[in-house]
Design a protein around this motif. Structure first.
Motif, PDB file in Angstrom:
ATOM      1  N   UNK A  77     -54.127  30.462 -21.967  1.00 38.22           N
ATOM      2  CA  UNK A  77     -55.293  30.714 -22.421  1.00 38.22           C
ATOM      3  C   UNK A  77     -56.476  30.084 -23.147  1.00 38.22           C
ATOM      4  N   UNK A  78     -57.496  31.376 -22.436  1.00 40.88           N
ATOM      5  CA  UNK A  78     -59.087  30.118 -21.751  1.00 40.88           C
ATOM      6  C   UNK A  78     -60.096  31.977 -22.062  1.00 40.88           C
ATOM      7  N   UNK A  79     -61.238  31.240 -22.240  1.00 38.62           N
ATOM      8  CA  UNK A  79     -62.442  32.528 -22.265  1.00 38.62           C
ATOM      9  C   UNK A  79     -62.704  32.617 -20.696  1.00 38.62           C
ATOM     10  N   UNK A  80     -62.858  33.389 -20.387  1.00 41.63           N
ATOM     11  CA  UNK A  80     -63.076  33.450 -19.318  1.00 41.63           C
ATOM     12  C   UNK A  80     -63.916  32.626 -18.567  1.00 41.63           C
ATOM     13  N   UNK A  81     -64.865  32.750 -19.273  1.00 43.46           N
ATOM     14  CA  UNK A  81     -66.007  31.613 -18.795  1.00 43.46           C
ATOM     15  C   UNK A  81     -66.216  29.959 -18.819  1.00 43.46           C
ATOM     16  N   UNK A  82     -64.900  29.812 -20.244  1.00 47.26           N
ATOM     17  CA  UNK A  82     -64.760  28.812 -20.117  1.00 47.26           C
ATOM     18  C   UNK A  82     -63.746  28.099 -19.148  1.00 47.26           C
ATOM     19  N   UNK A  83     -62.811  28.628 -19.034  1.00 45.83           N
ATOM     20  CA  UNK A  83     -62.137  28.528 -17.710  1.00 45.83           C
ATOM     21  C   UNK A  83     -62.691  28.078 -16.199  1.00 45.83           C
ATOM     22  N   UNK A  84     -63.759  29.122 -16.030  1.00 47.20           N
ATOM     23  CA  UNK A  84     -64.857  29.096 -14.214  1.00 47.20           C
ATOM     24  C   UNK A  84     -65.552  27.958 -14.776  1.00 47.20           C
ATOM     25  N   UNK A  85     -66.238  27.698 -16.095  1.00 46.29           N
ATOM     26  CA  UNK A  85     -66.776  26.490 -16.226  1.00 46.29           C
ATOM     27  C   UNK A  85     -65.842  25.204 -15.882  1.00 46.29           C
ATOM     28  N   UNK A  86     -64.644  24.993 -16.543  1.00 46.61           N
ATOM     29  CA  UNK A  86     -63.649  23.770 -16.376  1.00 46.61           C
ATOM     30  C   UNK A  86     -63.453  24.011 -15.388  1.00 46.61           C
ATOM     31  N   UNK A  87     -63.150  24.996 -14.718  1.00 48.17           N
ATOM     32  CA  UNK A  87     -62.353  25.225 -13.005  1.00 48.17           C
ATOM     33  C   UNK A  87     -63.468  24.712 -12.060  1.00 48.17           C
ATOM     34  N   UNK A  88     -64.530  24.937 -12.273  1.00 50.17           N
ATOM     35  CA  UNK A  88     -65.618  24.637 -11.591  1.00 50.17           C
ATOM     36  C   UNK A  88     -65.148  23.170 -10.185  1.00 50.17           C
ATOM     37  N   UNK A  89     -65.287  21.819 -11.485  1.00 51.16           N
ATOM     38  CA  UNK A  89     -65.462  21.000 -10.279  1.00 51.16           C
ATOM     39  C   UNK A  89     -63.904  20.333 -10.278  1.00 51.16           C
ATOM     40  N   UNK A  90     -62.335  20.845 -10.172  1.00 55.43           N
ATOM     41  CA  UNK A  90     -61.735  21.005 -10.602  1.00 55.43           C
ATOM     42  C   UNK A  90     -61.729  20.382  -8.850  1.00 55.43           C
ATOM     43  N   UNK A  91     -61.102  19.131  -7.894  1.00 54.73           N
ATOM     44  CA  UNK A  91     -60.297  19.194  -6.692  1.00 54.73           C
ATOM     45  C   UNK A  91     -58.963  18.425  -6.947  1.00 54.73           C
ATOM     46  N   UNK A  92     -58.100  18.514  -5.422  1.00 52.14           N
ATOM     47  CA  UNK A  92     -57.318  18.130  -5.319  1.00 52.14           C
ATOM     48  C   UNK A  92     -55.925  19.015  -5.335  1.00 52.14           C
ATOM     49  N   UNK A  93     -56.444  20.406  -4.998  1.00 53.24           N
ATOM     50  CA  UNK A  93     -55.005  21.146  -5.334  1.00 53.24           C
ATOM     51  C   UNK A  93     -54.178  21.796  -4.268  1.00 53.24           C
ATOM     52  N   UNK A  94     -52.957  22.004  -3.954  1.00 56.35           N
ATOM     53  CA  UNK A  94     -52.514  22.136  -2.924  1.00 56.35           C
ATOM     54  C   UNK A  94     -53.719  23.335  -2.158  1.00 56.35           C
ATOM     55  N   UNK A  95     -52.456  23.081  -1.060  1.00 54.82           N
ATOM     56  CA  UNK A  95     -53.536  24.409   0.386  1.00 54.82           C
ATOM     57  C   UNK A  95     -52.582  25.832  -0.245  1.00 54.82           C
ATOM     58  N   UNK A  96     -51.440  25.812  -0.308  1.00 55.15           N
ATOM     59  CA  UNK A  96     -50.878  27.563  -0.618  1.00 55.15           C
ATOM     60  C   UNK A  96     -51.317  28.009  -2.004  1.00 55.15           C
ATOM     61  N   UNK A  97     -52.035  29.391  -1.827  1.00 54.35           N
ATOM     62  CA  UNK A  97     -53.024  29.738  -3.078  1.00 54.35           C
ATOM     63  C   UNK A  97     -53.332  30.067  -4.354  1.00 54.35           C
ATOM     64  N   UNK A  98     -50.901  30.791  -3.981  1.00 54.88           N
ATOM     65  CA  UNK A  98     -50.678  30.224  -5.352  1.00 54.88           C
ATOM     66  C   UNK A  98     -49.851  29.615  -6.552  1.00 54.88           C
ATOM     67  N   UNK A  99     -49.805  28.058  -5.282  1.00 55.36           N
ATOM     68  CA  UNK A  99     -49.139  26.969  -5.936  1.00 55.36           C
ATOM     69  C   UNK A  99     -51.192  26.275  -6.381  1.00 55.36           C
ATOM     70  N   UNK A 100     -52.362  26.609  -5.824  1.00 55.64           N
ATOM     71  CA  UNK A 100     -53.354  26.311  -6.166  1.00 55.64           C
ATOM     72  C   UNK A 100     -53.731  26.937  -7.008  1.00 55.64           C
TER      73      UNK A 100
END
Length: 157
Positions: A77-100
């Motif tokens: 559970x996150x606030x929407x903008x908190x999740x977006x702020x923290x997600x912005x710099x994430x890398x190294x995710x799998x290729x398939x969208x659901x796994x990502x």
């Protein structure tokens, strides 16, 4: 088709339609008018939280209310903008969208645990209800920016 997105409120006026000024803000995406008619507010129930992979509230108050009812929900559970702020710099995710998306939730959770806290208003979407049309516009813009960030991270290859 790999994602299900739904909405519920922590203080919903159950059965109420979307506010006309909020609905008008959906026009750029052709989601206003008849497309918005089926929307009616519903109350978030604790059982709903336990059945989903991610809960996004519009502000830290929403997040805190949800976690107050179910402390185990803190992990997803996150606030929407908190999740977006923290997600912005994430890398190294799998290729398939659901796994990502699953990996993104895990990485954002880890980043939240290791990132210094910010002031609550940084991650909030001000509640426009009771405000002028401009308040609905500001809320819609903040939501759009955050959702775009999250979708771009999930869709990125």
């Amino acid at each position: 088709t790999g994602f299900e997105v739904s909405s519920a409120g922590v203080g919903a006026v159950v059965g109420a339609p979307m506010h006309e000024w909020s609905r008008a803000e959906l026009a750029p995406w052709n989601l206003h008018g008849a497309a918005a008619e089926p929307f009616v507010a519903r109350q978030l129930r604790p059982a709903m939280v336990g059945q989903v992979d991610l809960v996004l509230g519009l502000g830290t108050r929403h997040r805190d209310t949800i976690v107050g009812h179910d402390p185990a929900a803190l992990a997803t559970t996150f606030s929407l903008r908190e999740f977006a702020r923290l997600a912005g710099d994430v890398d190294g995710l799998p290729d398939e969208p659901v796994d990502r998306a699953h990996a993104l939730v895990a990485q954002v959770r880890a980043r939240r645990d290791s990132t210094p806290p910010v002031a609550p208003d940084v991650d909030a979407v001000p509640d426009p209800i009771g405000g002028p049309p401009q308040a609905h516009h500001v809320a819609a813009q903040l939501i759009q920016q955050a959702v775009t960030t999250i979708v771009e991270v999930i869709a990125r290859r």
